[in-house]
Design an enzyme around this catalytic site. Structure first.
Site, short mmCIF file in Angstrom:
data_model
loop_
_atom_site.label_atom_id
_atom_site.label_comp_id
_atom_site.label_asym_id
_atom_site.label_seq_id
_atom_site.Cartn_x
_atom_site.Cartn_y
_atom_site.Cartn_z
N TYR A 118 0.83 -1.20 0.00
CA TYR A 118 0.00 0.00 0.00
C TYR A 118 0.87 1.25 0.00
CZ TYR A 118 -4.14 2.60 0.01
OH TYR A 118 -5.10 3.48 -0.40
N ARG A 171 -8.57 10.61 -8.71
CA ARG A 171 -7.74 11.31 -7.71
C ARG A 171 -7.00 10.25 -6.91
NH1 ARG A 171 -6.64 10.46 -3.37
NH2 ARG A 171 -8.27 11.10 -1.98
N LYS A 189 -6.26 -1.70 -1.13
CA LYS A 189 -7.13 -1.54 0.05
C LYS A 189 -7.74 -2.88 0.45
CE LYS A 189 -7.20 2.83 1.11
NZ LYS A 189 -7.74 3.97 1.82
N GLU A 260 -13.58 5.01 -3.29
CA GLU A 260 -12.17 5.24 -3.03
C GLU A 260 -11.53 6.09 -4.12
OE1 GLU A 260 -10.89 3.59 -0.15
OE2 GLU A 260 -9.28 5.01 -0.51
N ASP A 261 -10.88 7.17 -3.72
CA ASP A 261 -10.09 8.00 -4.64
C ASP A 261 -10.88 8.51 -5.85
OD1 ASP A 261 -8.13 7.71 -2.82
OD2 ASP A 261 -6.61 6.91 -4.17
N ASP A 283 -14.03 6.39 1.97
CA ASP A 283 -12.91 6.32 2.90
C ASP A 283 -12.12 7.62 2.95
OD1 ASP A 283 -11.33 4.87 4.74
OD2 ASP A 283 -9.79 4.72 3.22
N ASP A 284 -12.01 8.32 1.81
CA ASP A 284 -11.22 9.56 1.80
C ASP A 284 -11.88 10.62 2.68
OD1 ASP A 284 -9.36 8.60 -0.22
OD2 ASP A 284 -11.11 8.64 -1.51
N ASN A 433 -0.43 11.83 0.86
CA ASN A 433 0.28 10.67 0.31
C ASN A 433 0.48 10.86 -1.18
OD1 ASN A 433 0.16 9.22 2.78
ND2 ASN A 433 -1.92 8.58 2.32
#
Ligand code: NAI
Length: 564
Positions: A118, A171, A189, A260-261, A283-284, A433
């Protein structure tokens, strides 16, 4: 997954005229299929008896190994590699050839393996996804195939799926649009779901919604594996996602889906549009909020300053930053402040400087964070243009500084020294990150504050005394808790319960940090899952009653990598 000690389906073993077992041709095919399927392959760990029955002799070398010896072999190969990107690619291939061995290797040494499977390495894994493409994993649902989504999901191999992580690749970490390469994130993930929450590998499904990419370098790359088209947007995008969600609800009515993202506006819109339709969360937005809030609560144990007296400056108010802000507001309200008083303790800085209510066209999530221009009328400013981070820090004298901007080096020496001048134990979380996007190097933060700062970073830097503030502390436990309770929705209360549980956990013997060490992540997930499941009952979204939601119930759901 245990391999049945019986002949592969329909593999009649007759005898030839010399009394030797005669493996029928289709049995050879079944034996090869067994070795080719990462969920059934055991490699050299197939026993003699299994090799006899399954027709594996000759396809494997004669040595019969164990899971431990296989781990040792792979570990040696891994450590012999030139760099972490090659280690990442090696681990991806291992996952695609033998899931038990991959997960055993990861579970065996989480502190070593998490940065490889990850963040930070997954960032390069996404950027170079097409280069290392080998075998399919998960599903690519592309816009040109939008009429086939239900058919694709109908695959019986997916019958056991309990958790989906989905991205559209727009993203990826702080690296922007990676198109189909974004698939590295759902894959990574879900590896963490298995490693930390014990969700069986057959029960997880990574999905990439390929709606094109606006990253011209990817589109122009002859190796690019995705759909070479600018991103579909607007009504066409919404209709595509709607088709996807309808197909998921139909096929997997109880599945947990993690968004996610996705880029800022889509991240918010999809979460709000579908959180009542699907057991889902982003999650973000929500995971980061709970992680940062939980770590701040843990830091407060060290600083002794109550949450309701903190002055918080957020740098980067996108999905992650504004999610953190909203959860901090709720946490302060839980501790007795009015909403107005709680909001008065937060200052958000984005690309146009301090977010003020008179800035035109603020995104919805920033409107609630905007300060009134009159409030800053008396501030000392270094220029007349916009109120940047340094001006904000000098005037606010924050106790907490959180970065979620993807802007490397944004927390420079002047900013950090100004903060340290106004506060005894500054709490500084450069969350962005991967490492190349972090707002500061933690060693600098410690140096510029004479070691007084409590520092948490999104990615691991290997600096002593620095905590890794990563969502991996929250999402596996939230997901497991939701599944354990048979929850119908993931409520904000469940995330708040997870944040408080994380804050209360202490460092579990991790002398160097605010949170438990990475090698205790399974314990963390199990603990948070219990609290989250109980909160689901409190919030009226659980289908199981509290009395059955015991630590044993949670533990019983958690798979550990072994050949069984
Ligand atoms: P986003 O794109 O929604 O938000 C980024 C925000 O930063 C936007 O509002 C943008 O306008 C702002 N920004 C960009 N340049 C800026 C500048 N020069 N000055 C001030 N603000 C600027 O992205 P998201 O999802 O919020 O993620 C941001 C970062 O946080 C990423 O690097 C991501 O990897 C990291 N992150 C870390 C997590 C963790 O567990 N530690 C979890 C989620 C995100």
């Amino acid at each position: 997954m245990p391999v049945p000690i019986s002949s592969p389906a329909g593999s009649a073993c007759a005898s030839d005229t010399h009394g030797r077992p005669d493996i029928a041709p289709h049995a050879h095919a079944a034996a090869r299929a067994l070795l080719g399927d990462p969920l059934t392959n055991k490699g050299t760990a197939f026993t003699e008896a299994e090799r006899d029955v399954l027709g594996l002799h000759g396809l494997l070398p004669p040595h019969v190994g164990t899971l431990d010896s296989q781990i040792a072999r792979r570990r040696r190969a891994l450590e012999g590699m030139a760099d972490d990107f090659h280690r990442y690619a090696f681990l991806r291939e291992l996952q695609d050839s033998n899931e038990v061995l991959f997960h055993a290797l990861v579970q065996h040494d989480l502190p070593r393996m998490l940065p490889l499977v990850y963040t930070p390495t997954v960032g390069e894994g996404c950027e170079r996804f097409s280069e290392i493409w080998r075998r399919p994993r998960g599903l690519f649902l592309s816009y040109p195939n939008r009429d086939k989504i239900a058919d694709i999901l109908a695959d019986p191999a997916l019958d056991r799926v309990k958790v989906i992580v989905v991205s559209d690749g727009e993203r990826i970490l702080g690296l922007g649009d990676q198109g189909a390469g974004g698939m590295g994130i759902p894959i990574g993930k879900l590896a963490l779901y298995t490693a930390c929450a014990g969700i069986h590998p057959a029960e997880v499904l990574p999905i990439l919604l390929d709606v094109g990419t606006d990253n011209a370098a990817r589109r122009d790359d002859p190796l690019y594996v995705g759909w070479r088209n600018p991103r579909i947007r607007g009504g066409d995008y919404d209709a595509f996602v709607e088709t996807f969600v309808e197909a998921v609800v139909e096929r997997f009515p109880n599945v947990l889906l993690q968004w996610e993202d996705f880029a800022g506006k889509n991240a918010y819109d999809l979460l709000e549009r579908y959180r009542g339709t699907l057991l889902s969360f982003n999650d973000d937005i929500q995971g980061t909020a709970a992680t940062a809030t939980g770590t701040l609560l843990a830091a407060i144990r060290h600083t002794g300053v109550p949450l309701t007296e903190q002055r918080v400056v957020l740098f980067g108010a996108g999905a992650a930053g504004s999610g953190v802000a909203e959860m901090l507001v709720r946490a302060m309200m839980d501790e007795g402040l009015s909403e107005q008083a709680a909001r008065a303790r937060l200052w958000a800085v984005d690309r146009d400087g301090l977010i003020l209510s008179d800035i035109p066209r603020l995104p919805d999530q920033q409107v609630k964070l905007a300060r009134d221009a009159a409030e800053v009328a008396g501030w000392t400013l270094s220029g007349s243009h916009q109120i940047g981070l340094l001006d904000t820090v000098v005037n606010v004298r924050p106790t907490v500084l959180i970065g979620a901007s993807g802007q490397m080096g944004a927390f420079g020496e002047a900013v950090v020294r100004a903060m340290a001048a106004g506060c005894e134990r500054p709490v500084i979380f450069p969350l962005s990150n991967p490492i190349s996007r972090a707002e500061a190097h933690p060693a600098d933060l410690l140096a510029w504050t004479d070691g007084r700062a409590l520092v948490g970073t999104g990615s691991p830097f290997g600096v002593e005394g620095v905590t890794q503030v990563n969502n991996v502390y929250i999402f596996p436990g939230v997901g497991l808790g939701a599944i354990a309770a048979g929850a119908l929705a993931v409520t904000d209360g469940m995330f708040m319960a997870a944040a408080r549980a994380l804050g209360d956990l202490g460092s579990m013997g991790n002398a160097a940090g605010l949170l438990p060490p990475i090698d205790r992540l399974r314990d963390v997930a199990q603990h948070i899952a219990l609290v989250v499941a109980h909160q689901a009952v409190e919030d009226g979204v659980a289908t199981l009653v509290r009395s059955v939601l015991t630590p044993e119930h949670i533990a019983g759901l958690m798979w550990s990598a072994s050949y069984g």
